[in-house]
Scaffold this active site. Structure first.
Site, PDB file in Angstrom:
ATOM      1  N   TYR A  74      82.455  44.330   9.735  1.00 41.32           N
ATOM      2  CA  TYR A  74      82.603  43.345   8.409  1.00 41.32           C
ATOM      3  C   TYR A  74      82.330  44.456   6.924  1.00 41.32           C
ATOM      4  CZ  TYR A  74      83.422  38.893  10.972  1.00 41.32           C
ATOM      5  OH  TYR A  74      83.953  37.960  11.812  1.00 41.32           O
ATOM      6  N   LYS A 103      51.742  30.824  22.458  1.00 38.54           N
ATOM      7  CA  LYS A 103      52.444  30.024  21.246  1.00 38.54           C
ATOM      8  C   LYS A 103      54.132  30.478  21.251  1.00 38.54           C
ATOM      9  CE  LYS A 103      50.674  32.948  17.809  1.00 38.54           C
ATOM     10  NZ  LYS A 103      49.525  33.058  16.778  1.00 38.54           N
TER      11      LYS A 103
HETATM   12  C1  LIG Z   1      48.663  34.325  17.210  1.00 40.72           C
HETATM   13  C2  LIG Z   1      47.359  34.406  17.205  1.00 40.72           C
HETATM   14  C3  LIG Z   1      46.450  35.118  18.065  1.00 40.72           C
HETATM   15  C4  LIG Z   1      47.308  36.382  18.729  1.00 40.72           C
HETATM   16  O1  LIG Z   1      47.542  37.391  17.829  1.00 40.72           O
HETATM   17  P1  LIG Z   1      48.251  38.676  18.360  1.00 40.72           P
HETATM   18  O2  LIG Z   1      48.495  39.353  17.180  1.00 40.72           O
HETATM   19  O3  LIG Z   1      49.703  38.087  18.901  1.00 40.72           O
HETATM   20  O4  LIG Z   1      47.542  39.132  19.530  1.00 40.72           O
HETATM   21  C5  LIG Z   1      45.182  35.023  18.236  1.00 40.72           C
HETATM   22  N1  LIG Z   1      44.573  34.126  17.485  1.00 40.72           N
HETATM   23  C6  LIG Z   1      45.101  33.226  16.662  1.00 40.72           C
HETATM   24  C7  LIG Z   1      44.375  32.077  15.887  1.00 40.72           C
HETATM   25  C8  LIG Z   1      46.527  33.412  16.492  1.00 40.72           C
HETATM   26  O5  LIG Z   1      47.068  32.309  15.580  1.00 40.72           O
END
Ligand SMILES: *Cc1c(COP(=O)(O)O)cnc(C)c1O
Length: 366
Positions: free
Chosen positions: A261, A35
């Site tokens: 800055y 994702k």
């Molecule tokens: C993002 C997510 C994962 C993966 O989590 P990580 O901590 O990146 O391994 C797994 N299951 C769900 C439902 C998620 O939303």
């Protein structure tokens, strides 16, 4: 393009981490979470590179799944939040996506849909995260409706995967994970034709009781540890992204002179300041404080002054062979993104996923 700022994406490291996840998973199947543009690494390239090593991919929404299909990915793709509108189920059926069912509305949409092909679904159960998912007491009724639903693939062909998400798997000493796993283990699934899934990266790395039939790592595939303490299972991880730029100016300043800055860095001694061609417009966090580490010639140097949009300054006093054009590593190989993130009050997940398109991703085989 000549601006020397880029995110190098190392596919050998990615495949190595995926193989490591596969080993830790044992007999469980492996769903690679890609994702948010594969946590900023480039979803299509990442998915193509590891497609042969994994059983399925996980994304947050239909758009992300369609991007993978357009890149030629044929593996199953789980929509981990399910669909946001009933019409998306048509796309899911056409593209062989697996929608999660996380609430009553998503199940009703499925029951009312007329689809070109039946779907495989995952059923999300809330065991304490209190984000998505049905209550444990609803599981039996939901499963019955799913099995009765003609839009769902027959469970003798593909079982429903009952899954939950762990809130605190990064911490080996919190009771929350034990309690979630206990709730999950006690779901009334005896005799039901289901598979189960609970492990994110933290679960896969340090909670064997969470492995079940499917593991769902994301962060660790990119070579980073989500754990809040050192662990033998994270030692082998190799960072996939290395964010680099180069020194574009060098000057010596006197004690008492300020940098950047607001003049938030004031030299305590005669100091050599290098300017590096990367800033918050490239995704480097503006919240990073004085002293945030960077690597110059393999040695640690420290951020000096506020990060600008296109540039930042570092204290390179005493570091050998520093010149215009010397490469600087902001995070990645030799400098974990989580270490940098701590100096910016956040986690590596955020730094990676917020990396904008501005620094080009340069994909290398090793
Ligand atoms: C993002 C997510 C994962 C993966 O989590 P990580 O901590 O990146 O391994 C797994 N299951 C769900 C439902 C998620 O939303």
């Amino acid at each position: 393009m000549t601006r020397p700022t880029q995110a190098t994406i190392n596919l050998q490291a990615l495949r190595h981490n995926t193989a490591h996840a596969r080993t830790l998973a044992g007999t469980a199947r492996l769903l690679a979470v890609v994702k948010a543009n594969a946590y900023g690494h480039g979803a299509s390239q990442v998915a193509v590179a590891i497609a042969e090593q994994v059983d399925a991919f996980g994304v947050a929404c239909l758009e992300e799944a369609l991007q993978l299909r357009a890149a030629g990915i044929t593996r199953p793709i789980l929509l981990m939040e399910g669909v946001f509108e009933a019409q998306e189920l048509d796309n899911a059926a056409r593209e062989q996506l697996w929608p999660a069912i996380t609430n009553e509305q998503q199940l009703a949409w499925l029951e009312q849909a007329q689809l070109s092909a039946p779907l495989q679904v995952w059923l999300k159960v809330n065991t304490g995260m209190n984000r998505l998912g049905i209550a444990p007491a609803q599981v039996t009724a939901f499963l019955q409706r799913i099995y009765d639903c003609p839009q769902v693939i027959d469970h003798s062909v593909a079982p429903v995967v009952v899954f939950t998400h762990l809130s605190s798997a990064d911490n080996l000493h919190s009771d929350a994970t034990l309690q979630q796993l206990k709730q999950f283990a006690e779901l009334p699934l005896a005799g039901a034709a289901v598979a189960r899934s609970a492990a994110n990266s933290g679960g896969l790395l340090q909670w064997p009781a969470s492995h079940y039939d499917w593991v769902r790592p994301g962060y660790m595939l990119y070579g980073n540890s989500p754990l809040d303490a050192a662990h033998s299972n994270t030692a082998a991880l190799k960072p996939v992204m290395t964010l680099t730029s180069r020194i574009i100016a060098l000057r010596n300043i006197e004690a008492g002179e300020a940098v950047g800055y607001g003049g938030t860095f004031v030299a305590q001694r005669p100091t050599t300041i290098a300017c590096v061609a990367i800033g918050y417009g490239d995704g480097y966090p503006r919240q990073a404080v004085n002293g945030t580490p960077v690597l110059v010639n393999g040695q640690r140097a420290a951020l000096a002054g506020r990060v600008s949009m296109d540039m930042l300054m570092i204290d390179v006093t005493g570091i050998a062979n520093v010149a215009l054009g010397t490469p600087v590593v902001l995070w990645g190989d030799g400098l974990p993104v989580d270490e940098v993130a701590r100096y910016a009050g956040t986690v590596g997940y955020e730094l990676l996923t917020r990396l904008p398109a501005r620094p080009p991703r340069v994909v290398v085989e090793d």
